[in-house]
Design an enzyme around this catalytic site. Sequence first.
Site, PDB file in Angstrom:
ATOM      1  N   ASP A 160     -10.994  13.449  18.467  1.00 48.90           N
ATOM      2  CA  ASP A 160     -11.045  13.247  17.021  1.00 48.90           C
ATOM      3  C   ASP A 160     -11.465  14.533  16.301  1.00 48.90           C
ATOM      4  OD1 ASP A 160     -10.748  11.637  14.753  1.00 48.90           O
ATOM      5  OD2 ASP A 160     -11.892   9.981  15.616  1.00 48.90           O
ATOM      6  N   ASP A 194      -6.466   7.307   9.223  1.00 43.77           N
ATOM      7  CA  ASP A 194      -6.469   6.062   9.976  1.00 43.77           C
ATOM      8  C   ASP A 194      -5.643   4.967   9.302  1.00 43.77           C
ATOM      9  OD1 ASP A 194      -8.164   7.313  11.690  1.00 43.77           O
ATOM     10  OD2 ASP A 194      -9.901   6.038  11.291  1.00 43.77           O
TER      11      ASP A 194
END
Length: 388
Positions: free
Chosen positions: A144, A199
């Site tokens: 990430d 996201d």
Amino acid sequence: MALAMLLCSPSMVKAQKFEHLADTPAMGWNSWNKFACNINEDLIKGVIDAMVTSGLRDAGYVYVNLDDCWHGARDANGFITVDAKKFPSGMKALSDYAHSKGLKLGIYSCAGYKTCAGYPASLGHEYQDALQYARWGIDYLKEDWCNTPNVNPKGAYTLMRDALREAGRPIYFSLCEWGANKPWEWAKEVGHSWRTTGDITNNFKSVLTILDLQKGIRKYAGPGHWNDPDMLEVGNGMSVNEDRAHFTMWCMLAAPLILGNDIRTMSKETASIMMNKDVIALDQDKLGVEGLMHSAEDGLEFWFKPLENGDWAFCILNRNEEAKPYVIDWQKFNLNDEVSQRSTSFDTTVYSLFNLWTKKTEGNTKKQKKVTIPGHDVLVWRLSAKKK
């Protein structure tokens, strides 16, 4: 001789990602969309079992991926550990269990100093973490992009790629940089896939927003290096129509198919969407070309995806809430695709039409075709060519 040995030494050889781990887009499951930080050993073992008993493994879904929040502290030597309360048997035992079921285990880290949930991340520990993952038998790493002030993304992800290579275990490398620094332009030699957006959330508006953000980047994807529009929300609360449209469009995009629902308790309708072998075949097609939107009209979008053996996928997406009738005039859809160097050539080629959701052959492209596309849904056919 000494010079030749020096030039051929490992330190002089350019590191590279492991090849042939992503000749087609990855298929698997990830914990975040449904469970966020609420993960533990029993849950993941239950998911592993369900991957087998549900038929998902045999449909091609092989990765079981832990997202954030599995982490313990770093030990005295700086190596990452696993949260012993959540995973009392340890990560190696969990990967052994996954492997015993014919599956692969994935793990999560972050290129910053902490993960997005505040756990120890990989900045400054890349080689240690890669070695630990290899020791644990990990098969997939999602990295990430939280908590990365003054970190260069290309440098950070290349460093982790090199660390994974040095550790020696083939690990699929998924870059989760959210598309902010256009990874499609530089990550082909770094990772096996890269996130193109922020996201996804569990609603159809989010699905459509992410779909829109794929415009202009299909040329960068292909075997071994894929655009990743984020994990699937199928089975997490959208309507059946919306789940079907979401899944179909991700397959048209040749996206990684990473499930995000609770597969232990999913409905038969959800399972039938995720295991439609004919739609999955679009995603896993060996030609490895991402689909494209040809045109749009009255809330309908018309998508094509070139496939191996001269076939095409043709999909109509209805972004409207209400059903829409439409008459398909195939001659309107003659196109030349610069990426695949293929043409639909409806003026010289007749295609048979196989509906991938009804599983019925529906004539051919000689005549116009009247259809009705339900609201927030798709119709999709595989077109197989027959020369006139």
